[in-house]
Design an enzyme around this catalytic site. Structure first.
Site, PDB file in Angstrom:
ATOM      1  CD  GLU A 115      -2.638 -27.177 -67.333  1.00 24.54           C
ATOM      2  OE1 GLU A 115      -3.868 -27.168 -67.120  1.00 24.54           O
ATOM      3  OE2 GLU A 115      -1.791 -27.189 -66.432  1.00 24.54           O
ATOM      4  CG  HIS A 138       0.167 -22.523 -69.643  1.00 23.19           C
ATOM      5  ND1 HIS A 138       0.163 -21.614 -68.598  1.00 23.19           N
ATOM      6  CD2 HIS A 138       0.688 -23.667 -69.105  1.00 23.19           C
ATOM      7  CE1 HIS A 138       0.649 -22.184 -67.511  1.00 23.19           C
ATOM      8  NE2 HIS A 138       0.987 -23.422 -67.789  1.00 23.19           N
ATOM      9  CG  HIS A 140       5.702 -22.672 -66.753  1.00 26.05           C
ATOM     10  ND1 HIS A 140       6.145 -23.911 -66.354  1.00 26.05           N
ATOM     11  CD2 HIS A 140       4.359 -22.794 -66.911  1.00 26.05           C
ATOM     12  CE1 HIS A 140       5.107 -24.761 -66.280  1.00 26.05           C
ATOM     13  NE2 HIS A 140       4.022 -24.099 -66.624  1.00 26.05           N
ATOM     14  CD  GLU A 168       5.218  -1.909 -74.962  1.00 26.64           C
ATOM     15  OE1 GLU A 168       6.376  -1.935 -74.526  1.00 26.64           O
ATOM     16  OE2 GLU A 168       4.865  -2.460 -75.998  1.00 26.64           O
ATOM     17  CG  HIS A 209       1.213 -23.062 -63.027  1.00 24.52           C
ATOM     18  ND1 HIS A 209       0.582 -24.266 -62.844  1.00 24.52           N
ATOM     19  CD2 HIS A 209       1.744 -23.126 -64.282  1.00 24.52           C
ATOM     20  CE1 HIS A 209       0.751 -25.027 -63.904  1.00 24.52           C
ATOM     21  NE2 HIS A 209       1.444 -24.353 -64.796  1.00 24.52           N
TER      22      HIS A 209
HETATM   23  P1  13P Z   1       1.951 -30.479 -70.366  1.00 21.15           P
HETATM   24  O1  13P Z   1       3.329 -31.028 -70.579  1.00 21.15           O
HETATM   25  O2  13P Z   1       0.935 -31.568 -70.094  1.00 21.15           O
HETATM   26  O3  13P Z   1       1.542 -29.549 -71.473  1.00 21.15           O
HETATM   27  O4  13P Z   1       1.985 -29.620 -69.025  1.00 21.15           O
HETATM   28  C1  13P Z   1       2.867 -28.550 -68.894  1.00 21.15           C
HETATM   29  C2  13P Z   1       2.320 -27.472 -68.036  1.00 21.15           C
HETATM   30  O5  13P Z   1       2.792 -26.353 -68.115  1.00 21.15           O
HETATM   31  C3  13P Z   1       1.211 -27.765 -67.106  1.00 21.15           C
HETATM   32  O6  13P Z   1       0.637 -26.588 -66.604  1.00 21.15           O
HETATM   33 ZN    ZN Z   2       2.071 -24.895 -66.682  1.00 16.73          ZN
END
Ligand code: 13P
Ligand code: ZN
Length: 273
Positions: A115, A138, A140, A168, A209
């Protein structure tokens, strides 16, 4: 030693905290930090400037010459603290902002996150707005992802619903959150779409995602992700109990919070339901 530098320690701590909260299964998620000039100075003798340049895939002209600490593609956040030299690395951008090279870390054949285009384009947008922005994260985030299956994928709806879940929230992210529909991860297209949202927000949710957060330091960037994900968790619980709320925070209540805490809330989020 680079690994002993406070910014590296904070980076590892933040990723480990995210792992402990369940946001980084397997290699899920990625993190990048733009070094301060003093931090580059402190580590420069340990950097290897002999690796080849690699195209980023996008141009980030205003980041030319900058250094970033980045998680490795396919590497597990779980191992950030016990295998840091495999799990992370430092990259340098060339003056055009089109290419990067690895100057430290990524041992045993590693490379920066897939990413990287999204991270660097988000950094580029944020630096142009305020040069104090340094972090793109980023994760999940389980509950924010769950909501992308049941709520309309609109910035106004996600912002309002998250704000209602914790008083908050409008203080922590008064500018709201952006949402983009499902796209191929790691692509240039998702990098453009995400960085477009980053012009208006510090949070961008990828449908089905995960979430991107931008910030100026490790604590507030992590805290932003944590606050939004906590609000999403409450909303998942509420929706699991009942499709309708018996009572909630009303538009005028948000205006009163805005006055009390000195934040500005866009009226487009305070629509009548
Ligand atoms: P990477 O392992 O390449 O960082 O990818 C993980 C991910 O969350 C892709 O969106
Ligand atoms: Zn991801």
């Amino acid at each position: 030693m680079i690994l002993e530098q406070p910014f590296v320690q904070s980076f590892i701590q933040m990723g480990t905290d995210g792992y402990d909260l369940g946001w980084h299964e397997r290699n899920g998620g990625n993190l990048s930090y733009r070094l301060k000039p003093s931090e580059v100075e402190a580590v420069k003798l340990e950097l290897n400037r002999n690796n080849p340049w690699t195209p980023i895939g996008v141009q980030v002209e205003n980041l030319g010459g900058e250094h970033f600490l980045v998680t490795g593609s396919g590497r597990f956040f779980r191992h950030l603290s016990d295998r840091p030299l495999e799990s992370l690395g430092l990259i340098e951008l060339d003056e055009t902002g089109r290419n990067y090279r690895i100057v430290y870390g990524f041992e045993n054949g590693g490379k920066p996150t897939s990413e990287l285009p999204s991270h660097l384009m988000n950094h580029a947008v944020k630096v142009a707005i305020n040069p104090d922005y340094r972090i793109i994260y980023h994760a999940h985030t389980t509950n924010l992802i769950a909501l992308t299956f049941v709520l309309p994928l609109q910035d106004e709806v996600f912002t309002r619903e998250l704000w209602e879940m914790a008083t908050e929230c409008p203080v922590v992210f008064p500018e709201g959150v952006g949402v983009i529909g499902w796209m191929v991860p790691g692509s240039i297209e998702i990098a453009y779409a995400t960085s477009n949202k980053m012009k208006d927000y510090d949070l961008a949710i990828w449908a089905h995602h995960g979430t991107f957060a931008a910030g100026k330091d490790f604590d507030t960037t992590f805290g932003l992700m944590h606050t939004a994900e906590k609000a999403a968790e409450i909303l998942v619980k509420v929706l699991s109990m009942s499709p309708a709320k018996a009572q909630t925070i009303q538009p005028q209540d948000f205006r009163d919070v805005a006055d009390a805490f000195g934040v500005t809330l866009d009226e487009r989020f305070l629509y009548t339901k």
